[in-house]
Design an enzyme around this catalytic site. Structure first.
Site, PDB file in Angstrom:
ATOM      1  N   THR A 262       0.902  -1.048   0.183  1.00  0.00           N
ATOM      2  CA  THR A 262       0.001  -0.105  -0.038  1.00  0.00           C
ATOM      3  C   THR A 262       0.952   1.164   0.145  1.00  0.00           C
ATOM      4  O   THR A 262       1.765   1.424   0.859  1.00  0.00           O
ATOM      5  CB  THR A 262      -0.936   0.138   1.183  1.00  0.00           C
ATOM      6  OG1 THR A 262      -1.668  -1.204   1.328  1.00  0.00           O
ATOM      7  CG2 THR A 262      -1.913   1.029   1.345  1.00  0.00           C
TER       8      THR A 262
ATOM      9  N   GLU B 195      -3.337  -4.911  -2.802  1.00  0.00           N
ATOM     10  CA  GLU B 195      -3.663  -6.232  -2.236  1.00  0.00           C
ATOM     11  C   GLU B 195      -4.913  -5.847  -1.274  1.00  0.00           C
ATOM     12  O   GLU B 195      -4.891  -4.961  -0.368  1.00  0.00           O
ATOM     13  CB  GLU B 195      -2.461  -6.518  -1.526  1.00  0.00           C
ATOM     14  CG  GLU B 195      -2.923  -7.991  -0.725  1.00  0.00           C
ATOM     15  CD  GLU B 195      -3.341  -8.829  -1.859  1.00  0.00           C
ATOM     16  OE1 GLU B 195      -2.786  -9.180  -2.580  1.00  0.00           O
ATOM     17  OE2 GLU B 195      -4.574  -9.150  -1.269  1.00  0.00           O
TER      18      GLU B 195
ATOM     19  N   LEU C 164      -6.081  -8.433   0.883  1.00  0.00           N
ATOM     20  CA  LEU C 164      -6.164  -9.494   1.981  1.00  0.00           C
ATOM     21  C   LEU C 164      -6.632  -9.025   3.360  1.00  0.00           C
ATOM     22  O   LEU C 164      -6.157  -8.022   3.812  1.00  0.00           O
ATOM     23  CB  LEU C 164      -4.752 -10.131   1.991  1.00  0.00           C
ATOM     24  CG  LEU C 164      -4.113 -10.844   0.870  1.00  0.00           C
ATOM     25  CD1 LEU C 164      -2.725 -11.366   1.267  1.00  0.00           C
ATOM     26  CD2 LEU C 164      -4.869 -11.792   0.369  1.00  0.00           C
TER      27      LEU C 164
ATOM     28  N   GLU D  86      -5.846 -10.042   7.348  1.00  0.00           N
ATOM     29  CA  GLU D  86      -5.297 -10.927   8.385  1.00  0.00           C
ATOM     30  C   GLU D  86      -6.159 -12.007   8.989  1.00  0.00           C
ATOM     31  O   GLU D  86      -7.294 -11.574   9.416  1.00  0.00           O
ATOM     32  CB  GLU D  86      -4.326 -10.343   9.270  1.00  0.00           C
ATOM     33  CG  GLU D  86      -3.313  -9.473   8.804  1.00  0.00           C
ATOM     34  CD  GLU D  86      -2.118  -8.939   9.802  1.00  0.00           C
ATOM     35  OE1 GLU D  86      -1.966  -9.585  10.964  1.00  0.00           O
ATOM     36  OE2 GLU D  86      -1.838  -7.695   9.711  1.00  0.00           O
TER      37      GLU D  86
ATOM     38  N   ASN E   2      -9.796   1.168   2.192  1.00  0.00           N
ATOM     39  CA  ASN E   2      -9.695   0.862   3.683  1.00  0.00           C
ATOM     40  C   ASN E   2     -10.258   2.136   4.501  1.00  0.00           C
ATOM     41  O   ASN E   2     -10.721   1.887   5.556  1.00  0.00           O
ATOM     42  CB  ASN E   2      -8.003   0.915   3.961  1.00  0.00           C
ATOM     43  CG  ASN E   2      -7.519  -0.541   3.977  1.00  0.00           C
ATOM     44  OD1 ASN E   2      -8.616  -1.587   3.583  1.00  0.00           O
ATOM     45  ND2 ASN E   2      -6.117  -0.773   4.153  1.00  0.00           N
TER      46      ASN E   2
ATOM     47  N   LYS F 152     -19.977  -4.262  13.009  1.00  0.00           N
ATOM     48  CA  LYS F 152     -19.988  -4.635  14.454  1.00  0.00           C
ATOM     49  C   LYS F 152     -19.206  -3.763  15.177  1.00  0.00           C
ATOM     50  O   LYS F 152     -18.006  -3.181  15.145  1.00  0.00           O
ATOM     51  CB  LYS F 152     -19.053  -5.817  14.202  1.00  0.00           C
ATOM     52  CG  LYS F 152     -19.708  -7.283  14.253  1.00  0.00           C
ATOM     53  CD  LYS F 152     -18.900  -8.384  14.402  1.00  0.00           C
ATOM     54  CE  LYS F 152     -17.643  -8.460  14.317  1.00  0.00           C
ATOM     55  NZ  LYS F 152     -16.955  -9.579  13.927  1.00  0.00           N
ATOM     56  N   ALA F 153     -20.043  -2.945  16.126  1.00  0.00           N
ATOM     57  CA  ALA F 153     -19.622  -2.077  16.938  1.00  0.00           C
ATOM     58  C   ALA F 153     -18.641  -2.718  18.111  1.00  0.00           C
ATOM     59  O   ALA F 153     -18.849  -4.125  18.283  1.00  0.00           O
ATOM     60  CB  ALA F 153     -20.879  -1.391  17.803  1.00  0.00           C
TER      61      ALA F 153
ATOM     62  N   CYS G  66      -2.935  -1.714   9.142  1.00  0.00           N
ATOM     63  CA  CYS G  66      -3.567  -1.289   8.017  1.00  0.00           C
ATOM     64  C   CYS G  66      -4.417   0.015   8.221  1.00  0.00           C
ATOM     65  O   CYS G  66      -3.940   0.955   7.962  1.00  0.00           O
ATOM     66  CB  CYS G  66      -4.011  -2.276   7.061  1.00  0.00           C
ATOM     67  SG  CYS G  66      -3.105  -3.701   6.917  1.00  0.00           S
TER      68      CYS G  66
ATOM     69  N   ARG H 171       0.037  -5.403  16.318  1.00  0.00           N
ATOM     70  CA  ARG H 171       0.166  -3.978  15.939  1.00  0.00           C
ATOM     71  C   ARG H 171      -1.051  -3.175  16.339  1.00  0.00           C
ATOM     72  O   ARG H 171      -2.102  -3.540  15.869  1.00  0.00           O
ATOM     73  CB  ARG H 171       0.610  -3.861  14.723  1.00  0.00           C
ATOM     74  CG  ARG H 171       1.973  -4.179  14.623  1.00  0.00           C
ATOM     75  CD  ARG H 171       2.396  -4.205  12.953  1.00  0.00           C
ATOM     76  NE  ARG H 171       2.037  -5.382  12.475  1.00  0.00           N
ATOM     77  CZ  ARG H 171       2.266  -5.497  11.174  1.00  0.00           C
ATOM     78  NH1 ARG H 171       3.173  -5.006  10.601  1.00  0.00           N
ATOM     79  NH2 ARG H 171       1.790  -6.755  10.476  1.00  0.00           N
TER      80      ARG H 171
HETATM   81  C1  UGA Z   1      -7.652  -4.753   6.378  1.00  0.00           C
HETATM   82  C2  UGA Z   1      -8.614  -4.761   5.030  1.00  0.00           C
HETATM   83  O1  UGA Z   1      -9.887  -5.327   5.429  1.00  0.00           O
HETATM   84  C3  UGA Z   1      -8.270  -5.485   3.906  1.00  0.00           C
HETATM   85  O2  UGA Z   1      -9.051  -5.518   2.825  1.00  0.00           O
HETATM   86  C4  UGA Z   1      -6.802  -4.893   3.728  1.00  0.00           C
HETATM   87  O3  UGA Z   1      -6.130  -5.577   2.385  1.00  0.00           O
HETATM   88  C5  UGA Z   1      -5.794  -4.788   4.739  1.00  0.00           C
HETATM   89  O4  UGA Z   1      -6.471  -4.254   5.763  1.00  0.00           O
HETATM   90  C6  UGA Z   1      -4.573  -4.123   4.265  1.00  0.00           C
HETATM   91  O5  UGA Z   1      -4.466  -2.909   3.861  1.00  0.00           O
HETATM   92  O6  UGA Z   1      -3.557  -4.910   4.390  1.00  0.00           O
HETATM   93  P1  UGA Z   1      -6.813  -6.316   8.215  1.00  0.00           P
HETATM   94  O7  UGA Z   1      -6.322  -5.154   9.117  1.00  0.00           O
HETATM   95  O8  UGA Z   1      -6.154  -7.608   8.434  1.00  0.00           O
HETATM   96  O9  UGA Z   1      -7.700  -5.742   6.951  1.00  0.00           O
HETATM   97  O10 UGA Z   1      -8.240  -6.554   9.125  1.00  0.00           O
HETATM   98  P2  UGA Z   1      -9.666  -6.191   9.237  1.00  0.00           P
HETATM   99  O11 UGA Z   1     -10.681  -7.428   9.205  1.00  0.00           O
HETATM  100  O12 UGA Z   1     -10.343  -5.184   8.177  1.00  0.00           O
HETATM  101  O13 UGA Z   1     -10.126  -5.657  10.531  1.00  0.00           O
HETATM  102  C7  UGA Z   1      -9.412  -4.242  11.106  1.00  0.00           C
HETATM  103  C8  UGA Z   1     -10.059  -3.650  12.354  1.00  0.00           C
HETATM  104  O14 UGA Z   1     -11.200  -3.231  12.354  1.00  0.00           O
HETATM  105  C9  UGA Z   1      -9.939  -4.723  13.379  1.00  0.00           C
HETATM  106  O15 UGA Z   1      -9.284  -4.306  14.602  1.00  0.00           O
HETATM  107  C10 UGA Z   1     -11.308  -5.297  13.768  1.00  0.00           C
HETATM  108  O16 UGA Z   1     -11.380  -5.894  15.013  1.00  0.00           O
HETATM  109  C11 UGA Z   1     -11.945  -4.263  13.109  1.00  0.00           C
HETATM  110  N1  UGA Z   1     -13.542  -4.329  13.116  1.00  0.00           N
HETATM  111  C12 UGA Z   1     -13.648  -4.998  11.917  1.00  0.00           C
HETATM  112  C13 UGA Z   1     -14.503  -3.899  13.795  1.00  0.00           C
HETATM  113  O17 UGA Z   1     -14.160  -3.100  14.853  1.00  0.00           O
HETATM  114  N2  UGA Z   1     -15.629  -3.752  13.373  1.00  0.00           N
HETATM  115  C14 UGA Z   1     -15.961  -4.390  12.161  1.00  0.00           C
HETATM  116  O18 UGA Z   1     -17.202  -4.766  11.904  1.00  0.00           O
HETATM  117  C15 UGA Z   1     -14.938  -4.937  11.408  1.00  0.00           C
END
Ligand code: UGA
Length: 430
Positions: free
Chosen positions: A121, A151, A153, A155, A208, A251-252, A260, A327
Site C-alpha cells: 500500500t 492487495e 487481503l 489478516e 480501507n 460490528k460495534a 493497516c 500492532r
Molecule cells: C484490512 C482490510 O480489511 C483488507 O481488505 C486490507 O487488505 C488490509 O487491511 C490491508 O490493508 O492490508 P485487516 O487489517 O487484516 O484488513 O483486518 P480487518 O478485518 O479489516 O479488521 C481491522 C480492524 O477493524 C480490526 O481491529 C477489527 O477488530 C476491526 N473491526 C472490523 C471492527 O471493529 N468492526 C467490524 O465490523 C470489522
C-alpha cells in the site's frame, strides 16, 4: 510463469503460496535471513490460518522457493512483485524506505525486460516514483513496466482472500503489462479493473478508509444506542440487510486496530491535508476510533469507585481474532488506561505471547482462561476470539470474585450471561 516476490511479510508469503498453488513458479525474496531460513524449512513464522499447510504443500511441489540473494533472483525473473512494508512515520505519512530499497535493488540487478508490480500500500504517486528509482539505479537499457496492483487481503483469512478475491485492480500505462498480469491471475473468477497507477493506489486507500468509516459510524451509533437502551446489533442487522449498505464492518466494539486501517487512514489524511483538500469525514472517523477505548473505560469506571488494586482480566491481545498480530491492538490502549488506574492486570490470549515490555510493567499472562479468571473482580473482552464465546461461563461465574463482564466486542449473549449472575455491559447495549 516465473514470478519473484520481494518482501516475505504476511502479504508476500500468502501471495507466494497462492500463486504457486495456481501453477506459477514463485521465488520469495527477503533481506531478513531468519525469515528466509524459516520459510525454506517450511515453518511459517507468523500465525495465519491454513497458510502453514499451503506453504508445506507448495514447497513439496518445488514451485515455491525462497532466497535472500537479490542478484540471482532478479536476474532469473521477468515478473517482480514488491510486497514490502510501508509503516507510518511519526508525522502520519508512510515510510517508503523499504519500497525505495526494493526499487533500487531491482535497478541494480536488472538484466533485461521486467514487469515490476507494486502490491504494497503506497501513497499516491509512489508507483511512478518506483519507476524513477529503478531508472536512476540501473545501467541496463532494456525496457521495463510498472503496475500498481493493490492487495485486499485480511489478516486471519489471508489465504482465503488471496484465492477468492472480490476484485483485482490493475493500474498501469502499459497494456502489455496489464495483459500479462491478467494472465497471471487468469484462474480467478472475479471482476478485473484496469486503470492508472495512481487510481489503483487511491482505490486501496479509499477502500480501507471507507471500511474504517463504517466501523466508526456504527461505533458512534452504538454510543447513542447506549443512551437510549437500544441493542446496536439489532440496528446493524436491520441496516445491513439493505443491499446498498451491506452488513459487513458494522460490528460495534472497541474500534479498529492492526497494521493497516490506522496507518492508511493517517496517510490519506496527510495527503489530503497537504494537497489543500482535507477529508473532513475521515478526520472524524479517526477521532471516533481514537476515543472509543476511553469511552469504554468510562463505562467501567461508572461501576466502580476506584479500580486501584482490582484484579482485572483482559481477554484477547491480538488486534482481531485468528492472528497473532498485536500492532495497534486496542487491547494495549485499554491496558495502558487500566495501568494508570493502578489496576492489577491479568491477560489471556489463545496464541499471542505478551511482549516482555508489558511483563516488565507488572502484567501477568495466564494461558488457561479458567485459571486466568480465578478471583477476578472484573473481566474485559478486547478481542472477539470465538473461544470467548465458547468457554464455560457458568464455570467462570463460580471462579470469579466480582461478577462483572465488559464485552468490548459484543460477542456474548447478554441475557444468558446475566442469568449466570453477571453484570454485563457491551457497547451499544442496554
Ligand atoms: C484490512 C482490510 O480489511 C483488507 O481488505 C486490507 O487488505 C488490509 O487491511 C490491508 O490493508 O492490508 P485487516 O487489517 O487484516 O484488513 O483486518 P480487518 O478485518 O479489516 O479488521 C481491522 C480492524 O477493524 C480490526 O481491529 C477489527 O477488530 C476491526 N473491526 C472490523 C471492527 O471493529 N468492526 C467490524 O465490523 C470489522
Amino acid at each position: 510463469m516465473k514470478i519473484l516476490i520481494i518482501g516475505m511479510g504476511y502479504v508476500g508469503t500468502t501471495m507466494g503460496a497462492a500463486l504457486a498453488n495456481t501453477g506459477h513458479e514463485v521465488t520469495g525474496l527477503d533481506v531478513d535471513k531468519a525469515k528466509i531460513e524459516s520459510l525454506t524449512k517450511g515453518i511459517l513464522y507468523f500465525h495465519e490460518p491454513d497458510l502453514q499447510e499451503m506453504l508445506s504443500k507448495q514447497l513439496q511441489t518445488k514451485r515455491l522457493s525462497f532466497t535472500s540473494d537479490p542478484k540471482e533472483a532478479i536476474k532469473d525473473n521477468e515478473i517482480i512483485f514488491i510486497t514490502v512494508g510501508t509503516p507510518s512515520l511519526k508525522n502520519g505519512n508512510a515510510d517508503l524506505t523499504y519500497i525505495k530499497q526494493a526499487a533500487e535493488m531491482i535497478g541494480k540487478y536488472k538484466n533485461g525486460k521486467k514487469i515490476v508490480v507494486v502490491k504494497s500500500t503506497v501513497p499516491l504517486g509512489t508507483t511512478e516514483n518506483v519507476k524513477q528509482w529503478i531508472e536512476v539505479a540501473t545501467e541496463d537499457p532494456s525496457p521495463f513496466d510498472v503496475v500498481m496492483n493493490p492487495e485486499f487481503l485480511r489478516e486471519g483469512r489471508a489465504l482465503q482472500d488471496a484465492l477468492n478475491p472480490d476484485r483485482v485492480v490493475l493500474g498501469s500505462h502499459s497494456d502489455e503489462a496489464l495483459n500479462t498480469l491478467e494472465k497471471i491471475y487468469s484462474n480467478l473468477h472475479c471482476p478485473f479493473i484496469r486503470t492508472t497507477p495512481v487510481a489503483a493506489e487511491m482505490t486501496k486507500y479509499a477502500s480501507n478508509a471507507f471500511l474504517a468509516t463504517k466501523i466508526s459510524f456504527i461505533n458512534e451509533i452504538a454510543r447513542l444506542c447506549d443512551q437510549f437502551g437500544i441493542h446496536v446489533q439489532d440496528v446493524a442487522k436491520g441496516m445491513g440487510l439493505d443491499d446498498r449498505i451491506g452488513g459487513a464492518f458494522l460490528k460495534a466494539g472497541l474500534g479498529y486496530g492492526g497494521s493497516c486501517f490506522p496507518k492508511d487512514v493517517k496517510e490519506l489524511l496527510w495527503t489530503a491535508d497537504h494537497s489543500g483538500c482535507p477529508l473532513r469525514i475521515l478526520k472524524e472517523v479517526e477521532r471516533v476510533n481514537h476515543d472509543q477505548p476511553q469511552y469504554f473505560i468510562e463505562k467501567v469506571m461508572k461501576k466502580f469507585a476506584s479500580l486501584e488494586g482490582k484484579r482485572i482480566v483482559i481477554l484477547g491481545l491480538s488486534f482481531k481474532p485468528h492472528t497473532d498480530d498485536i500492532r495497534e491492538s486496542v487491547s494495549f490502549s485499554i491496558i495502558n488506561k487500566l495501568l494508570q488506574e493502578k489496576a492489577n492486570i491479568i491477560v489471556h490470549d489463545p496464541i499471542v505471547k505478551l511482549p516482555n515490555e508489558w511483563v516488565n510493567k507488572g502484567i501477568k499472562q495466564i494461558n488457561d482462561p479458567y485459571e486466568a479468571t480465578e478471583e477476578a473482580d472484573l473481566i474485559i473482552i478486547c478481542t472477539d476470539w470465538p473461544l470467548y464465546k465458547e468457554i464455560d461461563w457458568a464455570k467462570i461465574s463460580e471462579l470469579v470474585k466480582g461478577h462483572y463482564i465488559f464485552d468490548g466486542r459484543n460477542i456474548l449473549e447478554a441475557d444468558c450471561i446475566k442469568k449466570l449472575g453477571f453484570n454485563y455491559e457491551g457497547i451499544g447495549y442496554d
